[in-house]
Design an enzyme around this catalytic site. Structure first.
Site, PDB file in Angstrom:
ATOM      1  N   GLU A  90     -17.558  10.866 -21.876  1.00  0.00           N
ATOM      2  CA  GLU A  90     -16.162  10.547 -22.179  1.00  0.00           C
ATOM      3  C   GLU A  90     -15.812  10.829 -23.650  1.00  0.00           C
ATOM      4  O   GLU A  90     -14.775  11.405 -23.933  1.00  0.00           O
ATOM      5  CB  GLU A  90     -15.910   9.065 -21.842  1.00  0.00           C
ATOM      6  CG  GLU A  90     -14.541   8.547 -22.219  1.00  0.00           C
ATOM      7  CD  GLU A  90     -13.454   8.966 -21.245  1.00  0.00           C
ATOM      8  OE1 GLU A  90     -13.736   9.813 -20.376  1.00  0.00           O
ATOM      9  OE2 GLU A  90     -12.337   8.471 -21.365  1.00  0.00           O
ATOM     10  N   ASP A  91     -16.702  10.422 -24.547  1.00  0.00           N
ATOM     11  CA  ASP A  91     -16.323  10.383 -25.961  1.00  0.00           C
ATOM     12  C   ASP A  91     -16.965  11.437 -26.855  1.00  0.00           C
ATOM     13  O   ASP A  91     -16.697  11.469 -28.053  1.00  0.00           O
ATOM     14  CB  ASP A  91     -16.663   8.997 -26.561  1.00  0.00           C
ATOM     15  CG  ASP A  91     -15.871   7.895 -25.885  1.00  0.00           C
ATOM     16  OD1 ASP A  91     -14.807   8.211 -25.325  1.00  0.00           O
ATOM     17  OD2 ASP A  91     -16.321   6.735 -25.907  1.00  0.00           O
TER      18      ASP A  91
END
Ligand code: MN
Length: 721
Positions: A90-91
């Site tokens: 996700e990051d």
């Protein structure tokens, strides 16, 4: 000073955390696995480098903390790695593919699963919550560990809420209480549940939490002496009985105290009126012996003893509970359980990953998880407390699946919404093809009944039974659908051939010919012109409405089969096709106007489907009639019998019991209501569309007359398109 500071290697928080993680892991994993986890940490730390938590700590502290709580539950190495890497997809630029290459497909799948949940999380608002939860469980159906990692993630986030706007804090806490804590509860993960509840309570009501916390601390101080006396009395008595076990005082957590005060509207003093102890034994036998000793020591309060060992709670919780009358008249609550039961009650589903096997494949984990699920269903069934199961949860953990039993007790897994027909085909195609009705838990039910978790399904078959095309509306599994279709395809073919033969015979008759008298060479020539392999193939084509029967009849009537046939519809349609309305799939009654015996009707060739019969006044049929060649005269057979659906539009006074009066009037006249739709409604008038079944026009007329006689009926018409 400065020089010294430079040389001292200051330990960073993340170093401390990874050391703690490794120490915990070394308690149950081997060195290779621990090394893999460390490797995951290095990749994670590098990927998150430069990112920070709100607290100012390096971001990697968060996933490592999540991993620690999983390690404390003794989760397997892949879960630990997934926890460490749970935010990288996700990051950070790291992809699922990279994870799969470095740590294996399983870890990559787990991280991907958590990522999907996180994405949901980040856009979560009260109104989209139901959807979040559904999607969450989508992932869960694939691998329960995704949910466990997510719970640990939520726990750490709750522990590190820090300084955020109060409204946001409350929303997160609310969501935790509504969704995450119940999931933890349902999975039997009490430890996490209690922590989530405590943190949410504090975040939601900081003032109440502080006040209650102080009061409880004070009360505990005052009680200390009595607690000590009771505890040592219990210990002594158990020692005298030579029973080996551990006794511990049990402090009620703030949130459960708060809930108790709120729900029962009682004061803190009343909540605190109970002294609670837990006794841990090595085996089940000892638990019951301890119970005997305790009931001998203090008098049990009648009706308060519960045996959750013999009859576990729906989430698998096991323990003996009893309330005793202690010294000074104080009630004592005791819980007696084995260490194993206690571990299960703390970690629940996570405890299933504790037993390490050499072959730690996903299937193994899933198998064990499924086993757990099966146990749960068994418990639910035998305890009969499925209500509690539902009560405790606003959400459904397995929204996609339903688990039911065969009469032999094996479990069949079906998608949610599956009906008895799906079930029958899932067991065996032959069972599906021959089913006529079924019993659910010994109750006779119709085939389209949707199945619910935990029921026992017994399919009733008949030798004459065959699949009905309507079933396609009731099934959701591919197996049932293809089973029905295969059967129908074969069946429809035969029907089409028969209808084609009737239609062709009819046309030939108008030319004073008979199919059986036609020269075989002529037939062969015709088939060649039409490029058909056999007469049946040609007849099927006619029956399905792909080839017009009078064109074929004309070709046969002509001397030269190759000559072009001129359209001459006047000639073609002299005697109507007689129908009974129950022929099957190649002659169907139009849904728009719902013709019934006695109506004047026309038929329309619907290429590929056969003949659709419309009411003469149907608006759709007048459109059809413009295309002259595609319709043919049809008439009801004088012996058409059956229940034919027909639709009426009724305006009634909008008052209590109106619909019931209408329904009973209809059923008194031997008609069934198939459907009722309210189309319009105000304070005074209600307009309904009712689909009911009738024998014929006369029957319908009788029903309409009787309905018109009712004082509540203002207007009544039959719907024809
Ligand atoms: Mn996270």
């Amino acid at each position: 000073m400065l020089e010294i500071a430079d040389t001292i290697e200051l330990e960073r928080p993340e170093d401390k955390l990874i050391r703690r993680l490794c120490a915990t892991l070394s308690g149950y994993l081997d060195q290779t696995q621990i090394d893999q986890c460390v490797q995951a940490y290095e990749v994670g730390a590098a990927a998150h480098a430069g990112q920070f938590r709100k607290s100012g700590e390096a971001y990697i502290c968060h996933p490592v903390s999540v991993a620690i709580s999983l390690a404390e539950m003794r989760m397997d190495a892949n879960s630990i790695m997934a926890a460490i890497l749970h935010d990288v997809i996700e990051d950070t630029p790291v992809s699922k593919k990279q994870l799969a290459a470095q740590f294996g497909a399983e870890v990559a799948e787990l991280v991907d699963g958590v990522t999907k949940l996180t994405k949901i999380d980040s856009k979560s608002h009260a109104e989209t919550q139901a959807e979040n939860v559904r999607k969450m469980f989508l992932a869960m159906a694939k691998d329960l560990r995704v949910i466990i990692v997510k719970l640990a993630d939520r726990l750490h986030n709750m522990q590190t809420l820090g300084v955020i706007p109060a409204a946001k804090k409350r929303r997160i806490a609310r969501e935790t209480l509504d969704i995450y804590a119940p999931i933890a509860n349902r999975l039997g993960m009490n430890n996490i549940r209690l922590k989530l509840e405590a943190l949410s309570f504090e975040a939601m009501y900081p003032m109440r939490h502080a006040v209650l916390n102080n009061a409880v601390k004070k009360a505990r101080g005052n009680r200390r002496k009595i607690v000590d006396i009771i505890e040592s009395t219990i210990k002594n008595r158990l020692e005298q009985a030579a029973i080996n076990c551990d006794v511990a005082g049990r402090e009620k957590n703030l949130y459960s105290i708060y809930k108790k005060m709120l729900n029962k509207k009682i004061s803190l003093a009343d909540v605190f009126d109970v002294y609670a102890f837990r006794i841990f034994c090595d085996d089940v036998d000892t638990c019951y012996r301890v119970l005997g000793v305790m009931h001998n020591l203090y008098k049990p309060i009648p009706g308060r003893f519960k045996d959750y060992i013999a009859l576990p709670k729906a989430n698998g919780y096991q323990s003996l509970h009893s309330i005793l009358m202690g010294p000074y008249g104080v009630p004592i609550e005791i819980q007696i359980r084995t260490h194993e039961m206690h571990r299960m009650s703390e970690s629940g589903i996570a405890a299933h990953w504790l037993y390490k096997t050499d072959d730690d494949k996903t299937e193994k984990f899933q198998d064990r998880a499924n086993e757990w699920l099966r146990d749960l269903l068994e418990i639910q069934k035998s305890a009969g407390d499925s209500l509690e199961f539902i009560d405790n949860l606003k959400v459904d953990l397995f929204p996609q699946e339903v688990f039911v039993f065969t009469p032999q007790g094996s479990i069949i897994k079906l998608p949610r919404g599956a009906t008895i027909i799906d079930f029958a085909y899932a067991v065996h195609t032959d069972l599906g093809n021959a089913c006529v009705s079924a019993r659910i838990d010994k109750q006779l039910v119709p085939l389209q009944t949707k199945l619910e978790n935990g029921v026992t399904v017994e399919v009733i078959t008949a030798t004459w039974a065959r699949p009905n095309p309507l079933w396609l509306n009731y099934v959701i599994t591919a197996k049932a659908r293809s089973g029905i279709r295969n059967y129908l395809k074969h069946f429809k073919q035969q029907e089409a051939i028969d209808l084609g033969r009737r239609l062709l015979e009819k046309e030939l008759l108008a030319m004073h010919l008979h199919l059986e008298n036609i020269d075989e060479t002529k037939i062969q020539a015709l088939l060649q012109v039409m490029s058909k392999q056999s007469l049946d193939e040609l007849l099927e084509d006619i029956g399905l409405g792909n080839t017009m029967p009078f064109l074929i009849a004309k070709r046969i009537a002509q001397d030269d089969i190759n000559a072009t046939v001129k359209l001459d519809s006047d000639q073609a349609q002299k005697n109507p096709l007689i129908i009974k309305g129950t022929e099957g799939m190649v002659i169907t009654l139009a849904k728009c106007c719902r013709p019934i015996p006695g109506d004047s009707i026309i038929g329309y060739f619907n290429p590929g489907k056969g003949i659709v019969v419309h009411h003469h006044e149907c608006r759709n049929s007048s459109v059809v009639r413009k295309k002259q060649t595609n319709w043919l005269d049809v008439e009801w057979s004088s012996d058409a019998v059956g229940d034919f659906p027909v639709e009426i539009r009724i305006e009634v006074l909008n008052q209590r019991g109106s619909l019931a009066t209408i329904a009973s009037t209809i059923s008194e006249l031997n008609s069934n209501i198939e459907n009722v739709t309210v189309v319009d409604q105000d304070d005074r008038i209600c307009v309904d569309l009712i689909t009911l079944t009738v024998k014929d026009r006369v029957h319908l007329a009788k029903i309409m007359r009787r309905l018109k006689e009712l004082s509540i009926v203002l207007k009544l018409t039959r719907v024809k398109a």
